[in-house]
Design a protein around this motif. Structure first.
Motif, mmCIF file in Angstrom:
data_model
loop_
_atom_site.group_PDB
_atom_site.id
_atom_site.type_symbol
_atom_site.label_atom_id
_atom_site.label_comp_id
_atom_site.label_asym_id
_atom_site.label_seq_id
_atom_site.Cartn_x
_atom_site.Cartn_y
_atom_site.Cartn_z
ATOM 1 N N SER A 239 0.831 -1.201 0.000
ATOM 2 C CA SER A 239 0.000 0.000 0.000
ATOM 3 C C SER A 239 0.869 1.256 0.000
ATOM 4 C CB SER A 239 -0.924 -0.031 1.221
ATOM 5 O OG SER A 239 -1.633 1.159 1.328
ATOM 6 N N ALA A 244 0.079 5.383 -0.860
ATOM 7 C CA ALA A 244 -1.035 5.673 0.031
ATOM 8 C C ALA A 244 -0.553 6.525 1.203
ATOM 9 C CB ALA A 244 -1.629 4.369 0.553
ATOM 10 N N GLN A 248 -4.957 6.628 4.518
ATOM 11 C CA GLN A 248 -5.495 5.694 3.526
ATOM 12 C C GLN A 248 -5.121 4.260 3.875
ATOM 13 O OE1 GLN A 248 -3.811 7.581 0.040
ATOM 14 N NE2 GLN A 248 -5.841 8.086 -0.755
ATOM 15 N N THR A 249 -3.870 4.050 4.279
ATOM 16 C CA THR A 249 -3.454 2.703 4.642
ATOM 17 C C THR A 249 -4.257 2.191 5.836
ATOM 18 O OG1 THR A 249 -1.240 3.154 3.814
ATOM 19 C CG2 THR A 249 -1.473 1.290 5.283
ATOM 20 N N LYS A 252 -8.126 1.809 4.513
ATOM 21 C CA LYS A 252 -8.400 0.904 3.408
ATOM 22 C C LYS A 252 -7.689 -0.440 3.542
ATOM 23 C CE LYS A 252 -9.112 4.615 0.099
ATOM 24 N NZ LYS A 252 -10.432 4.357 -0.507
ATOM 25 N N VAL A 253 -6.617 -0.499 4.312
ATOM 26 C CA VAL A 253 -5.865 -1.751 4.403
ATOM 27 C C VAL A 253 -5.934 -2.360 5.805
ATOM 28 C CG1 VAL A 253 -3.608 -2.822 4.156
ATOM 29 C CG2 VAL A 253 -4.305 -1.034 2.579
ATOM 30 N N PRO A 256 -9.812 -2.951 7.388
ATOM 31 C CA PRO A 256 -10.533 -4.057 6.750
ATOM 32 C C PRO A 256 -9.839 -5.405 6.939
ATOM 33 C CG PRO A 256 -10.360 -2.208 5.245
ATOM 34 C CD PRO A 256 -9.486 -1.890 6.422
ATOM 35 N N SER A 257 -8.516 -5.428 6.860
ATOM 36 C CA SER A 257 -7.820 -6.701 7.050
ATOM 37 C C SER A 257 -7.999 -7.210 8.471
ATOM 38 C CB SER A 257 -6.324 -6.545 6.772
ATOM 39 O OG SER A 257 -6.095 -6.092 5.477
#
Lengths: 641, 340
Positions: A239, A244, A248-249, A252-253, A256-257
Motif C-alpha cells: 500500500s 497511500a 489511507q493505509t 483501506k488496508v 478491513p484486514s
C-alpha cells in the motif's frame, strides 16, 4: 505451584526442597497455633476501622467536595443516564408508561433481525428461540436488565477500547505503555475493584458498569492491537509503495484486514461483560445475577438454577451471533434486508402499543417447572448420591485441604514467611524472594494473615487439582485429534459460562463448604489449563516424537520423556493461568462457604461495619495473586531456559 | 541515453547512530562482521553504485542476507537509506518531501512483492484498482483501467474472485496487474516468484519477459536464483554482504567472473547456453583456413555448435566485415565438454 516449581536440572535441589518441608513440619509440631495472627469474624483492626472512617467521610462529602461534585459524580450521572436509557427502552417501565418502550415482541424481532443480518438465518433462529425461552422462564425483565447493563458496558468498552487498540497497533510506544497496564487489569481478580469503585460511584448500575468496563475493555484493546499488528508487513508495504497516505493505509488496508479479528475481540468483550455484570450483582447491579445471589444466600437451588440457565442461554446467543459475524463475509439480499426491517418495525410498533406484545405472559410456565425440577434433582442427589460424592469430598478434604490448611494457617507467621521466602529464593533467586517478602509484609498489614493462609491453602489445592486434570486431559487432547475435536467445544462452552453458574450444581451436590468452592474454582480454571497444555503437547515437534517412536519408546515413555519435558513452557503457563483463574473465583466461592478472604469480601459488601475489612480482604487477594503470579513466572523462566 | 535510475554510494545501516557511522571513513572500511562487533549496527547496503538504462531489465542477484531486498526498498524509500544519492529521472529522491515521495510512488514507480501483499477483503478487480483509488481516480475510469491490465496479465474472468480463491501464481498476476495499473515508468520486483513452485515460476518468468517486450517498461528485478537472473536480465548486479561484486551481462559474468565468489556461483551454469562466440574465439593461426563460414560474435555457443562441428574448416567470427577471431571444433567441445 509447589509441584511445578521443583526444578529438574539441578539434582541437589529436591533434597534441599525436601529438607525445607521437613523442617517446616517439625517446627509446625513445636510451634503449632502460636503466632497465627488469627482475627475473629467480627473483629476489626485499626486499619479496617480507618477505612470505614474514610468511607464515611467520603460518603459525607460526596455532595460538597469538588472532586466528587465535578468529576466522579459527573461520570456516575452520565453512565447512570446511559444505562437507565437502555433500561427504559427494553427493561423497565418508563416515560410514564407501565411497560418499557419496546416490549418483548419488539426485542425478539430486533434480536432476530440483527442476528440474521450479521450471522445468517440459523443463528437468527437460535437468537429468537433463546430470547423467547428467557420469557418462558419467567425471567424476561431480569434478563433485559442484564442485557441492558451488558450493552451499556460493551458500548463504552468499545468506544474506549477500539481507538486505544488501534493506537497500540500503530505505535510501538503506545503498545509498550499499554501492555503492562492491561496485564494488570486482567490478572487482578475482578471483584477486587468492586469495593473501591463503590467508594467513588456508590453501589448500583454506574459502579457495576465501570467494574464491567475495567474487566471487558482489555480484550477489545488487546485484540484490536494484535489484529492491526498481524496484518502482513508486505500488505502494508504494498500500500505504501503505491503512494497511500497513512490514513489511507489505515482505513483501506489495516482496518478491513483486521476486521474479523476485531469482531472476535468484540465477542470476547461481550462475554467478559456478561460474566462481570452477573458478578456485579454483589454491588446491587440489577438483573439475573441478583436473582442468583439471592437464591444462593437462601440455598434455593431451584431458583438459582433457573436464573443461571437464563444467563447461559443469553451467553450462548450472544456468543454464537458474534462468532458467526466474525467468521464469514455475508451480504443479505436486498429483499431480505427490507423485508426483515419491515417485520421488525411492525413488531416494535405492536410491542409499543399493545400490552400482549409488551409484557411477556404465557400459559406455559417453564420457569416454575425448571425450578421444581432442579429442586427435585437436588433433593434426590442430596439423598442418594452422598455415598459417592461424600466419599470424594471427604477424601479431598482430609487428604489435601485439611493438612495443607493446618500447615499454613496453624504455623506461626514467621515460620510460613521464612518457608515462602526460602522457596522463592530457590525457585527464582533474589528478586522473587524480595517480592515474596514484600507481599508477606503486605498480607500481615491487612490484618488478615490467617484468612490469607486459609485461602492460600484452598487455592493451592484447587490449582493442584487443575493441573492434574489439565495434564491428563491436555495430554490426551494433544495426542489425539479426535479427543481434541470432541473435548474442545465443551471447554469453549465452559469458558463462556459466567462464573456464578458453576456454583449451582456443585452447591446442590456438595452443599455449602470449602470443598464446593474449590470444585467450582477447578471447573472454572480447568478449561484454560487443559487448552494450554493440549496446545503445548501438540506444538512439540512431530519429528522429535517420531524419532522417539523410531527408537522404540512406548507411548508412556514418549509422553514422560519427550512430550511433557518439551512442553514444560506450556505446563508452567498453565499453572500460572490456573492459579489466577482459581484466585479470581475466591470471592464467588465466598458465597458458598469457602470462608476466609472470599467471605470477608462478600460480607464487606453487605454490612457497613465490615466494609473496611472487606476492602482489606480484596487487597489481600490481589497481594496473594501478585505473589503467586511472580513466583510461577520466575519458575517458568528458570525451568524453560 | 541518460539512465533512469542512477545510484551513487548508497548506504543503509540498521542500528544506533547509523548516520554517524557512515560519516566515518574508518568505520565504512570495516567488514560487516567487524562493524557489527564494534558498533552493534548492521550495514545492509554498503556503498552501492549502479545505473539503470531506460527500458532495461536490470537484475540484482544475491543470496539471502546479501542486502538485495533492502537495496530495492531503498530505491523507493520504503526503507530510508542512510546515505548516498538516488537520481530518478534527474531528481534526487532522497530529497523528496513526503508529498513528493507519494506522488512518485503513485505515478512513477511501483513494486511487486514476494508474498504478494494483496488485500484479502477485496476482489481481484478492487485489488488491481487500489493504487488508482488512493490517487482519487473516479470509479468508472478505475474499472476500465483495471480491466485492461487484468486482461494484459491473463486474469480475465477472475475479476470477482477473492485472493484466497486463487493459486499462488494467479495471486502474483494480481500483484503484477496492480503494479501495472498506475502505468509507472519503473517496475520493481522483489523476488516475486520465490514463493511459487518451479513450473509456475517458469510460466511467470516468460510472462514477465512478454510484458517487458509489450509494455517496454524499465524493470528492476531482485532474485536469489542465478538461472532466473540469466534468463531475464539484460544486465545483472551481483551483491554480497551489502556490496556490489560485479555488474554485467550474463555472458560477462560467466565468461569473465570478477572474483572467486562469482566464479563459484556461475560454475554450474550451462556455459553453452550463456557464452557467446566472442568469449571462446581464438586469434587465427597461420595454418588456419580462413575461407570457412562466418558467424557474429554475439552468437550463443549452443546455437553455433551445429555450424562449427559441421564445417571442415574453422568458423570465422566477424563483426562489420572485420575478422575478430576463429572458432574450431576444439573450442566448441571445450565449452560443451566442460559442462559435463
Amino acid at each position: 505451584m509447589v509441584a511445578v516449581a521443583a526444578p529438574r536440572q539441578l539434582p541437589r535441589k529436591p533434597l534441599i526442597f525436601a529438607g525445607i518441608v521437613l523442617a517446616w513440619l517439625v517446627l509446625w509440631l513445636v510451634f503449632r497455633n502460636v503466632g497465627t495472627l488469627a482475627l475473629g469474624a467480627a473483629d476489626l483492626t485499626p486499619l479496617h476501622r480507618w477505612v470505614n472512617d474514610v468511607n464515611d467521610a467520603v460518603g459525607a462529602s460526596r455532595n460538597s467536595n469538588p472532586v466528587f461534585l465535578y468529576f466522579f459524580n459527573e461520570i456516575r450521572l452520565v453512565i447512570d443516564e446511559f444505562v437507565t436509557f437502555i433500561q427504559a427502552l427494553i427493561a423497565q417501565p418508563s416515560f410514564g408508561r407501565p411497560v418499557p418502550v419496546i416490549g418483548w415482541l419488539g426485542v425478539v424481532a430486533i434480536a432476530g433481525f440483527v442476528s440474521l443480518a450479521v450471522a445468517g438465518w440459523r443463528v437468527a433462529l437460535l437468537a429468537v428461540a433463546g430470547f423467547v425461552f428467557l420469557g418462558l422462564q419467567g425471567l424476561w425483565q431480569e434478563s433485559m436488565d442484564t442485557l441492558s447493563l451488558t450493552l451499556a458496558a460493551v458500548v463504552i468498552s468499545l468506544l474506549i477500547g477500539i481507538p486505544l487498540g488501534i493506537w497500540a497497533g500503530l505505535s510501538d510506544r503506545a503498545h509498550r505503555i499499554l501492555t503492562p497496564v492491561l496485564d494488570f487489569m486482567q490478572t487482578m481478580p475482578t471483584f477486587v475493584y468492586l469495593a473501591p469503585l463503590t467508594l467513588f460511584f456508590l453501589i448500583g448500575p454506574a459502579s457495576a458498569t465501570i467494574a464491567t468496563l475495567i474487566y471487558a475493555a482489555p480484550p477489545a484493546i488487546r485484540i484490536t492491537a494484535h489484529a492491526i499488528r498481524t496484518v502482513p508487513r508486505t500488505t502494508v508495504e504494498a500500500s505504501e509503495s503505491l503512494g497511500a497516505t497513512q490514513k489511507q493505509t489505515l482505513v483501506k488496508v489495516l482496518l478491513p484486514s483486521a476486521r474479523k479479528t476485531i469482531v472476535l475481540g468484540i465477542n470476547q468483550t461481550i462475554m467478559a461483560a456478561l460474566s462481570m455484570v452477573t458478578i456485579a450483582a454483589l454491588i446491587d447491579a440489577p438483573g439475573l445475577g441478583k436473582t442468583v445471589v439471592k437464591a444462593l444466600q437462601t440455598l434455593d437451588v431451584g431458583t438459582a438454577f433457573n436464573a443461571g440457565l437464563a444467563i447461559v442461554v443469553l451467553a450462548i446467543v450472544l456468543d454464537r451471533v458474534t462468532t458467526a459475524a466474525a467468521s464469514e463475509r455475508r451480504t443479505l439480499p436486498r429483499w431480505a434486508l427490507f423485508g426483515g426491517l419491515g417485520v421488525t418495525g411492525v413488531c416494535v410498533y405492536l410491542s409499543y402499543t399493545y400490552l400482549w406484545a409488551a409484557e411477556f405472559q404465557s400459559d406455559v410456565e417453564i420457569g416454575s417447572a425448571i425450578r421444581k425440577g432442579a429442586t427435585a434433582v437436588t433433593e434426590w442427589a442430596q439423598d442418594s448420591l452422598p455415598v459417592i460424592t461424600d466419599g470424594f469430598k471427604d477424601f479431598v478434604t482430609i487428604v489435601l485441604i485439611n493438612p495443607l490448611q493446618a500447615l499454613l494457617a496453624e504455623s506461626p507467621w514467621f515460620l510460613v514467611a521464612l518457608v515462602i521466602v526460602a522457596l522463592s529464593f530457590m525457585i527464582g533467586g533474589v528478586r522473587p524472594a524480595i517480592v515474596s517478602a514484600v507481599c508477606i509484609a503486605a498480607l500481615i498489614a491487612t490484618g488478615l494473615w490467617q484468612d490469607s493462609m486459609i485461602t492460600l491453602a484452598s487455592t493451592l489445592v484447587a490449582t493442584i487439582l487443575v493441573m492434574l486434570l489439565g495434564i491428563v486431559v491436555g495430554v490426551w487432547m494433544g495426542r489425539s485429534r479426535r479427543a481434541d475435536r470432541f473435548i474442545r467445544p465443551i471447554l469453549d462452552a465452559a469458558q463462556v459460562m459466567p462464573a456464578f453458574v458453576y456454583l449451582v450444581p456443585f452447591l446442590a451436590l456438595f452443599s455449602a463448604s470449602r470443598f464446593t468452592a474449590i470444585i467450582a474454582a477447578v471447573v472454572f480454571a480447568a478449561p484454560v489449563a487443559i487448552k494450554i497444555i493440549a496446545d503445548g503437547i501438540r506444538a512439540v515437534s512431530p519429528a522429535t516424537v517420531e524419532a522417539s517412536t523410531a527408537l522404540g519408546s512406548s507411548s508412556w515413555q514418549t509422553i514422560v520423556k519427550v512430550q511433557l519435558p518439551m512442553a514444560r513452557g506450556a505446563l508452567t503457563l498453565a499453572a500460572n493461568q490456573g492459579l489466577i483463574y482459581v484466585l479470581s473465583m475466591v470471592v464467588v466461592g465466598g458465597l458458598v462457604g469457602a470462608g476466609a478472604l472470599g467471605y470477608d469480601v462478600v460480607a464487606g459488601f453487605s454490612q457497613g461495619q465490615l466494609y473496611g475489612k472487606g476492602l482489606a480482604a480484596g487487597v489481600a487477594i490481589v497481594v496473594l495473586g501478585v505473589m503467586l503470579d511472580r513466583l510461577t513466572q520466575a519458575a517458568a523462566k528458570r525451568w524453560t531456559n | 541515453m541518460d539512465p533512469v535510475i542512477s545510484v551513487r554510494d548508497l548506504w543503509k545501516v540498521f542500528g544506533p547512530n547509523a548516520s554517524q557511522l557512515v560519516a566515518s571513513d574508518e568505520l565504512k572500511a570495516l567488514s560487516r562482521q567487524e562493524l557489527m562487533d564494534r558498533t552493534g549496527s548492521v550495514a545492509a547496503v554498503r556503498g552501492v553504485d549502479f545505473d539503470v538504462a531506460p527500458g532495461e531489465m536490470f537484475v540484482v542477484m544475491g543470496l539471502s542476507g546479501s542486502g538485495k531486498s533492502t537495496l530495492v526498498r531503498c530505491l523507493t524509500r520504503l526503507v530510508e537509506p542512510t546515505a548516498g544519492t538516488i537520481m530518478f529521472e534527474g531528481e534526487n529522491i532522497l530529497e523528496a518531501d513526503p508529498k513528493r515521495l507519494r506522488d512518485l510512488r503513485r505515478n512513477k514507480f511501483s513494486m511487486v512483492f514476494q508474498h504478494f501483499g494483496l488485500l484479502p477483503h477485496r476482489t481481484v478487480a478492487d485489488n488491481v484498482g487500489y493504487g488508482l483509488e488512493i490517487r482519487g481516480v473516479p470509479r468508472a475510469k478505475r474499472a476500465e483501467r483495471s480491466q485492461e491490465v487484468i486482461d494484459l496479465v491473463g486474469l480475465s474472468g477472475n475479476e470477482k474472485s477473492y485472493p484466497d480463491q486463487l493459486s499462488g501464481g494467479m495471486q502474483q498476476r494480481v500483484g503484477l496487474a496492480r503494479a501495472l495499473a498506475g502505468d509507472p515508468d519503473v517496475l520493481f520486483f522483489d523476488e516475486p516468484f520465490s514463493a511459487l513452485d518451479p513450473l509456475i515460476r517458469r510460466d511467470m518468468q516468460s510472462e514477465v519477459i512478454r510484458l517487458h517486450r509489450e509494455v517496454g517498461k524499465t524493470m528492476v528485478f531482485i532474485t536469489h536464483d542465478l538461472s532466473e537472473a540469466l534468463k531475464l536480465g539484460d544486465r545483472i548486479l551481483i551483491m554480497r554482504d551489502g556490496k556490489v561484486v560485479q555488474v554485467g551481462t550474463g555472458d560477462e559474468l560467466v565468461g569473465a567472473p570478477a572474483d572467486d565468489y562469482v566464479r563459484d556461483f556461475v560454475r554450474d551454469v550451462p556455459k553453452s547456453h550463456v557464452l557467446t562466440l566472442k568469449w571462446i574465439m581464438r586469434p587465427p593461426r597461420p595454418d588456419d583456413d580462413l575461407d570457412g563460414p562466418e558467424l557474429s560474435p554475439e552468437t550463443v555457443v549452443r546455437e553455433a555448435v551445429r555450424s562449427v562441428l559441421g564445417a571442415d574448416k574453422p568458423v570465422k567470427v566477424v563483426r562489420d566485415g572485420e575478422l575478430l577471431g576463429v572458432v574450431a571444433d576444439e573450442e566448441i567441445l571445450g565449452v560443451v565438454a566442460g559442462e559435463a
